[in-house]
Design an enzyme around this catalytic site. Sequence first.
Site, PDB file in Angstrom:
ATOM      1  N   TYR A   1      -1.501  -0.650  11.030  1.00 36.59           N
ATOM      2  CA  TYR A   1      -1.696  -1.298   9.725  1.00 36.59           C
ATOM      3  C   TYR A   1      -0.528  -0.988   8.795  1.00 36.59           C
ATOM      4  O   TYR A   1       0.127  -1.896   8.271  1.00 36.59           O
ATOM      5  CB  TYR A   1      -3.015  -0.838   9.074  1.00 36.59           C
ATOM      6  CG  TYR A   1      -3.102  -1.149   7.594  1.00 36.59           C
ATOM      7  CD1 TYR A   1      -3.101  -2.463   7.139  1.00 36.59           C
ATOM      8  CD2 TYR A   1      -3.176  -0.128   6.635  1.00 36.59           C
ATOM      9  CE1 TYR A   1      -3.167  -2.758   5.770  1.00 36.59           C
ATOM     10  CE2 TYR A   1      -3.248  -0.418   5.280  1.00 36.59           C
ATOM     11  CZ  TYR A   1      -3.239  -1.733   4.843  1.00 36.59           C
ATOM     12  OH  TYR A   1      -3.293  -2.015   3.501  1.00 36.59           O
TER      13      TYR A   1
ATOM     14  N   LYS B   1       2.442  -3.425   7.182  1.00 37.90           N
ATOM     15  CA  LYS B   1       2.677  -3.591   5.736  1.00 37.90           C
ATOM     16  C   LYS B   1       4.115  -3.183   5.389  1.00 37.90           C
ATOM     17  O   LYS B   1       4.776  -3.829   4.581  1.00 37.90           O
ATOM     18  CB  LYS B   1       1.686  -2.748   4.923  1.00 37.90           C
ATOM     19  CG  LYS B   1       0.248  -3.194   5.003  1.00 37.90           C
ATOM     20  CD  LYS B   1      -0.011  -4.577   4.450  1.00 37.90           C
ATOM     21  CE  LYS B   1       0.127  -4.668   2.945  1.00 37.90           C
ATOM     22  NZ  LYS B   1      -0.275  -6.026   2.453  1.00 37.90           N
TER      23      LYS B   1
ATOM     24  N   THR C   1       0.818  -1.215   0.000  1.00 41.55           N
ATOM     25  CA  THR C   1       0.000   0.000   0.000  1.00 41.55           C
ATOM     26  C   THR C   1       0.855   1.269   0.000  1.00 41.55           C
ATOM     27  O   THR C   1       2.001   1.247   0.472  1.00 41.55           O
ATOM     28  CB  THR C   1      -0.901  -0.014   1.265  1.00 41.55           C
ATOM     29  OG1 THR C   1      -1.432   1.279   1.481  1.00 41.55           O
ATOM     30  CG2 THR C   1      -0.124  -0.374   2.520  1.00 41.55           C
ATOM     31  N   ASP C   2       0.263   2.364  -0.447  1.00 38.79           N
ATOM     32  CA  ASP C   2       0.982   3.650  -0.379  1.00 38.79           C
ATOM     33  C   ASP C   2       1.085   4.161   1.058  1.00 38.79           C
ATOM     34  O   ASP C   2       1.847   5.086   1.342  1.00 38.79           O
ATOM     35  CB  ASP C   2       0.304   4.702  -1.270  1.00 38.79           C
ATOM     36  CG  ASP C   2      -1.143   5.014  -0.891  1.00 38.79           C
ATOM     37  OD1 ASP C   2      -1.706   4.321  -0.016  1.00 38.79           O
ATOM     38  OD2 ASP C   2      -1.724   5.958  -1.481  1.00 38.79           O
ATOM     39  N   GLU C   3       0.310   3.534   1.977  1.00 39.61           N
ATOM     40  CA  GLU C   3       0.307   4.048   3.347  1.00 39.61           C
ATOM     41  C   GLU C   3       1.653   3.853   4.051  1.00 39.61           C
ATOM     42  O   GLU C   3       1.917   4.481   5.068  1.00 39.61           O
ATOM     43  CB  GLU C   3      -0.821   3.392   4.158  1.00 39.61           C
ATOM     44  CG  GLU C   3      -2.165   3.648   3.516  1.00 39.61           C
ATOM     45  CD  GLU C   3      -3.361   3.332   4.410  1.00 39.61           C
ATOM     46  OE1 GLU C   3      -3.239   3.421   5.638  1.00 39.61           O
ATOM     47  OE2 GLU C   3      -4.414   2.986   3.845  1.00 39.61           O
TER      48      GLU C   3
HETATM   49  N1  LIG Z   1      -8.124  -1.945  -0.385  1.00 37.00           N
HETATM   50  C1  LIG Z   1      -7.227  -1.034  -0.718  1.00 37.00           C
HETATM   51  O1  LIG Z   1      -7.582   0.119  -1.006  1.00 37.00           O
HETATM   52  C2  LIG Z   1      -5.762  -1.394  -0.801  1.00 37.00           C
HETATM   53  C3  LIG Z   1      -4.865  -0.463  -1.343  1.00 37.00           C
HETATM   54  C4  LIG Z   1      -3.522  -0.813  -1.455  1.00 37.00           C
HETATM   55  C5  LIG Z   1      -3.086  -2.043  -1.032  1.00 37.00           C
HETATM   56  N2  LIG Z   1      -3.978  -2.938  -0.491  1.00 37.00           N
HETATM   57  C6  LIG Z   1      -3.463  -4.260  -0.082  1.00 37.00           C
HETATM   58  O2  LIG Z   1      -4.072  -5.213  -0.943  1.00 37.00           O
HETATM   59  C7  LIG Z   1      -4.278  -6.445  -0.264  1.00 37.00           C
HETATM   60  C8  LIG Z   1      -5.744  -6.846  -0.365  1.00 37.00           C
HETATM   61  O3  LIG Z   1      -6.560  -5.800   0.194  1.00 37.00           O
HETATM   62  P1  LIG Z   1      -8.137  -5.948   0.283  1.00 37.00           P
HETATM   63  O4  LIG Z   1      -8.694  -4.578   0.356  1.00 37.00           O
HETATM   64  O5  LIG Z   1      -8.598  -6.876  -0.757  1.00 37.00           O
HETATM   65  O6  LIG Z   1      -8.269  -6.630   1.725  1.00 37.00           O
HETATM   66  P2  LIG Z   1      -9.507  -7.379   2.370  1.00 37.00           P
HETATM   67  O7  LIG Z   1      -9.434  -7.093   3.827  1.00 37.00           O
HETATM   68  O8  LIG Z   1     -10.760  -7.089   1.627  1.00 37.00           O
HETATM   69  O9  LIG Z   1      -9.175  -8.929   2.114  1.00 37.00           O
HETATM   70  C9  LIG Z   1      -8.147  -9.596   2.785  1.00 37.00           C
HETATM   71  C10 LIG Z   1      -8.331 -11.088   2.566  1.00 37.00           C
HETATM   72  O10 LIG Z   1      -7.254 -11.762   3.231  1.00 37.00           O
HETATM   73  C11 LIG Z   1      -7.787 -12.843   3.960  1.00 37.00           C
HETATM   74  N3  LIG Z   1      -6.902 -13.100   5.120  1.00 37.00           N
HETATM   75  C12 LIG Z   1      -6.710 -12.290   6.179  1.00 37.00           C
HETATM   76  N4  LIG Z   1      -5.849 -12.859   7.041  1.00 37.00           N
HETATM   77  C13 LIG Z   1      -5.456 -14.031   6.491  1.00 37.00           C
HETATM   78  C14 LIG Z   1      -4.569 -15.063   6.884  1.00 37.00           C
HETATM   79  N5  LIG Z   1      -3.911 -14.983   8.043  1.00 37.00           N
HETATM   80  N6  LIG Z   1      -4.413 -16.126   6.081  1.00 37.00           N
HETATM   81  C15 LIG Z   1      -5.102 -16.225   4.904  1.00 37.00           C
HETATM   82  N7  LIG Z   1      -5.955 -15.291   4.482  1.00 37.00           N
HETATM   83  C16 LIG Z   1      -6.132 -14.191   5.261  1.00 37.00           C
HETATM   84  C17 LIG Z   1      -9.171 -12.400   4.382  1.00 37.00           C
HETATM   85  O11 LIG Z   1     -10.009 -13.506   4.703  1.00 37.00           O
HETATM   86  C18 LIG Z   1      -9.645 -11.639   3.157  1.00 37.00           C
HETATM   87  O12 LIG Z   1     -10.262 -12.494   2.225  1.00 37.00           O
HETATM   88  C19 LIG Z   1      -3.820  -6.199   1.174  1.00 37.00           C
HETATM   89  O13 LIG Z   1      -2.524  -6.726   1.308  1.00 37.00           O
HETATM   90  C20 LIG Z   1      -3.819  -4.689   1.321  1.00 37.00           C
HETATM   91  O14 LIG Z   1      -2.841  -4.284   2.248  1.00 37.00           O
HETATM   92  C21 LIG Z   1      -5.302  -2.640  -0.369  1.00 37.00           C
END
Ligand SMILES: NC(=O)c1ccc[n+]([C@@H]2O[C@H](COP(=O)([O-])OP(=O)(O)OC[C@H]3O[C@@H](n4cnc5c(N)ncnc54)[C@H](O)[C@@H]3O)[C@@H](O)[C@H]2O)c1
Length: 354
Positions: A164, A168, A139-141
């Site tokens: 968080y 990351k 993430t950009d965070e």
């Molecule tokens: N949503 C955003 O805007 C955004 C932006 C940049 C980066 N990201 C990154 O992208 C990735 C996905 O984000 P998202 O928004 O889809 O998240 P989300 O919270 O919607 O989904 C996370 C998934 O991971 C699974 N999970 C959590 N802990 C787990 C574990 N210990 N073992 C196996 N599975 C596990 C959960 O069941 C869920 O299905 C993350 O790594 C997040 O940091 C998200």
Amino acid sequence: MVKTILVTGGAGFIGSNFIPYFLEKYPEYNIMNLDTLTYAGNLENLREVENHPRYKFIKGNICNRELVEYVFKEYNIMGVIHFAAESHVDNSIANPGVFIETNVYGTYTLIDVARNFWMESPFRYKNDYEGCRFHHISTDEVYGSLGETGFFTENTPYAPNSPYSASKASADMIVRSYFKTYGLNTVITNCSNNYGPKQHNEKLIPTIIRSALNEDPIPIYGDGRNIRDWLYVLDHCRGIDLVFHKGKPGEVYNIGGRNEKTNIEIANKICEVLDKLKPRRNGRSYKELITFVDDRPGHDRRYAIDASKIKSELGWKAKENFESGIVKTVKWYLKKIIKEDNGNISNTTHINAK
Ligand SMILES: NC(=O)c1ccc[n+]([C@@H]2O[C@H](COP(=O)([O-])OP(=O)(O)OC[C@H]3O[C@@H](n4cnc5c(N)ncnc54)[C@H](O)[C@@H]3O)[C@@H](O)[C@H]2O)c1
């Protein structure tokens, strides 16, 4: 030869947009989705592929080394795209421990198993596994907060402010070290805020839509002037695809749409779209429901990504603009909420607006 790629966290928001996209585009891959189905994971999001011949789901935790080793061996994993994470900043403030466990220890477990499975010693891959890649989704965070000007580049020093983003950032560092120390073929993508279908109710955009439709106050933190750089989720998926296939080993790529919006702009825009698509019974605007609530502690003021590297080196470009993307998104949630209402479960899915 068909290769099996391990996708972690595929039942979450971005993973469940990515898997159908990837399956359709690449007939040469099987996809193994490993997800422990926390509150954020939902297999409903993957209905469209559940019977796909090249897709398989395994319920399991990335921290469980024995299980991860079994998956690599049993399915001969030839690449990893690692989405699994605890992803909600507010939850990380209330309960940081699980963020460290999944995001740090889980990433370590996964990458360490990959290294052992693919490599025989530092900088030497086993025969048949040459080039197998570990792609870490970040993430950009991790870069912290910006003032009124400037952008995050891949060279911006890390300055995470929430548990968080700190978890990351730690995971990013572990991935970096596996490239430097062992020569593992890694790539990292740091993306800005995503929006689109299938996002969990707790996040900003679904919260605004549900609150409005329930005639509840639409909660906006602080003065509503915090800025995020919004990207339509499928544009993120296309960026991941490009980096996974064409990114240079060991490199980091920022992905963002140059779509800076304050939270209050987002709320106003969604209310305007809803006013057209599903007008209130009283004929007034949903904007009336917007309510400012106490700010999140340590709330980063502004994020904005400079995506020139992925654009110039890999030819990535966002296809969706915010105006059309937000209408698509609102329509998707409206359809979902109407379906839930018809199934008479709307009362049990009351949103956690804060
Ligand atoms: N949503 C955003 O805007 C955004 C932006 C940049 C980066 N990201 C990154 O992208 C990735 C996905 O984000 P998202 O928004 O889809 O998240 P989300 O919270 O919607 O989904 C996370 C998934 O991971 C699974 N999970 C959590 N802990 C787990 C574990 N210990 N073992 C196996 N599975 C596990 C959960 O069941 C869920 O299905 C993350 O790594 C997040 O940091 C998200």
